[in-house]
Design an enzyme around this catalytic site. Structure first.
Site, PDB file in Angstrom:
ATOM      1  N   ARG A 195       9.833  86.993   7.842  1.00  0.00           N
ATOM      2  CA  ARG A 195       9.969  86.550  10.017  1.00  0.00           C
ATOM      3  C   ARG A 195      11.050  87.478   9.999  1.00  0.00           C
ATOM      4  NH1 ARG A 195      10.287  80.404   9.152  1.00  0.00           N
ATOM      5  NH2 ARG A 195      11.201  81.567   6.834  1.00  0.00           N
TER       6      ARG A 195
ATOM      7  N   HIS B 234      46.050  90.419  19.446  1.00  0.00           N
ATOM      8  CA  HIS B 234      46.885  88.952  20.246  1.00  0.00           C
ATOM      9  C   HIS B 234      46.709  87.812  18.748  1.00  0.00           C
ATOM     10  CE1 HIS B 234      43.137  90.648  22.609  1.00  0.00           C
ATOM     11  NE2 HIS B 234      44.350  91.492  23.136  1.00  0.00           N
TER      12      HIS B 234
ATOM     13  N   GLU C 255      23.920  81.233   7.419  1.00  0.00           N
ATOM     14  CA  GLU C 255      24.984  79.917   7.821  1.00  0.00           C
ATOM     15  C   GLU C 255      26.412  80.745   7.461  1.00  0.00           C
ATOM     16  OE1 GLU C 255      25.775  75.430   6.578  1.00  0.00           O
ATOM     17  OE2 GLU C 255      25.694  76.386   4.586  1.00  0.00           O
TER      18      GLU C 255
ATOM     19  N   HIS D 282      46.045  89.509  15.532  1.00  0.00           N
ATOM     20  CA  HIS D 282      44.985  89.742  14.793  1.00  0.00           C
ATOM     21  C   HIS D 282      44.311  91.017  16.186  1.00  0.00           C
ATOM     22  CE1 HIS D 282      44.558  85.924  16.934  1.00  0.00           C
ATOM     23  NE2 HIS D 282      43.739  86.820  17.472  1.00  0.00           N
TER      24      HIS D 282
ATOM     25  N   TYR E  90      32.461  84.248  17.671  1.00  0.00           N
ATOM     26  CA  TYR E  90      34.279  83.465  16.988  1.00  0.00           C
ATOM     27  C   TYR E  90      34.339  82.652  17.414  1.00  0.00           C
ATOM     28  CZ  TYR E  90      37.224  84.957  21.234  1.00  0.00           C
ATOM     29  OH  TYR E  90      37.677  85.790  22.463  1.00  0.00           O
TER      30      TYR E  90
ATOM     31  N   GLU F 100      48.289  82.373  25.039  1.00  0.00           N
ATOM     32  CA  GLU F 100      46.831  84.206  24.808  1.00  0.00           C
ATOM     33  C   GLU F 100      48.381  84.733  24.825  1.00  0.00           C
ATOM     34  OE1 GLU F 100      43.886  86.562  24.461  1.00  0.00           O
ATOM     35  OE2 GLU F 100      44.208  84.342  24.263  1.00  0.00           O
TER      36      GLU F 100
ATOM     37  N   GLN G 112      36.116  75.312  20.613  1.00  0.00           N
ATOM     38  CA  GLN G 112      35.485  76.241  21.622  1.00  0.00           C
ATOM     39  C   GLN G 112      34.679  77.937  20.483  1.00  0.00           C
ATOM     40  OE1 GLN G 112      37.456  77.825  25.090  1.00  0.00           O
ATOM     41  NE2 GLN G 112      36.817  79.700  24.687  1.00  0.00           N
TER      42      GLN G 112
ATOM     43  N   ASN H 228      32.820  81.373  21.603  1.00  0.00           N
ATOM     44  CA  ASN H 228      33.038  82.576  22.164  1.00  0.00           C
ATOM     45  C   ASN H 228      31.845  83.821  20.993  1.00  0.00           C
ATOM     46  OD1 ASN H 228      34.987  81.708  24.116  1.00  0.00           O
ATOM     47  ND2 ASN H 228      36.644  81.581  21.982  1.00  0.00           N
TER      48      ASN H 228
END
Length: 182
Positions: A28, A64, A33, A118, A130, A141, A49, A51
């Protein structure tokens, strides 16, 4: 009982962790995980959060960094060269830089702690998901030049495609003390 963390230290930079993953395949498709809170018990994930970043081959995003947020990356498809630079003055690996390749064909997570700059160079078209442990806050930021000579991240890229924002990131030597991680 919580699952044991599969995380392994990424030797060049203290606190960065690689998380090798197992993929289960059958007729399939496949299942992998990619994250469990229990793998990172010292991190507060209450403001998590998620993204997704889609980039074309040749794009470089970064460098960043954050003062109040970790990142946890997983490449869904494609290949990236991740650039890392330790900006934490208190770290035993302060100012050390390294790269690592992540690929959707070889599932592996990458945990990036607060204060480690990074970015990534898309070696192919890529989809990266992420998690961060804080909701987006523009005041947290930060950026530093991807090709800063002091940090000397060993990128394979020489003329990547950059956003206007990333092209304008300051050099490491121009960062103000209050903008530096501890």
């Amino acid at each position: 009982m919580p699952a044991a963390s599969p995380a392994e230290p990424f030797a060049p930079i203290a606190g960065v962790l690689r998380v090798p993953m197992r993929t289960f395949r059958d007729s399939r498709g496949a299942f992998t995980e990619t994250f469990r809170r229990e793998w990172f018990p010292d991190i507060d994930w209450t403001r998590m959060q998620a993204n997704c970043s889609v980039s074309k081959a040749g794009v470089l995003r970064g460098l960043h960094y954050h003062l109040h947020q970790i990142d946890y990356w997983f490449v869904v498809s494609g290949r990236i060269e991740v650039g890392l630079a330790d900006l934490r003055a208190s770290s035993p690996t302060f100012s050390r830089a390294a790269t690592v390749v992540l690929s959707g064909d070889e599932p592996c997570g990458l945990f990036i702690p607060v204060g480690v700059a990074h970015g990534f160079h898309a070696l192919t078209d890529v989809t990266l998901t992420y998690l961060v442990n804080n909701y987006y806050d523009g005041a947290d930021e930060r950026g530093v030049a991807w090709n800063d000579p002091t940090l000397a991240v060993p990128w394979s890229a020489s003329a990547p495609v950059l956003s206007d924002r990333d092209a304008a990131n300051p050099r490491f030597s121009a960062l103000l003390p209050e903008h530096m991680p501890r």
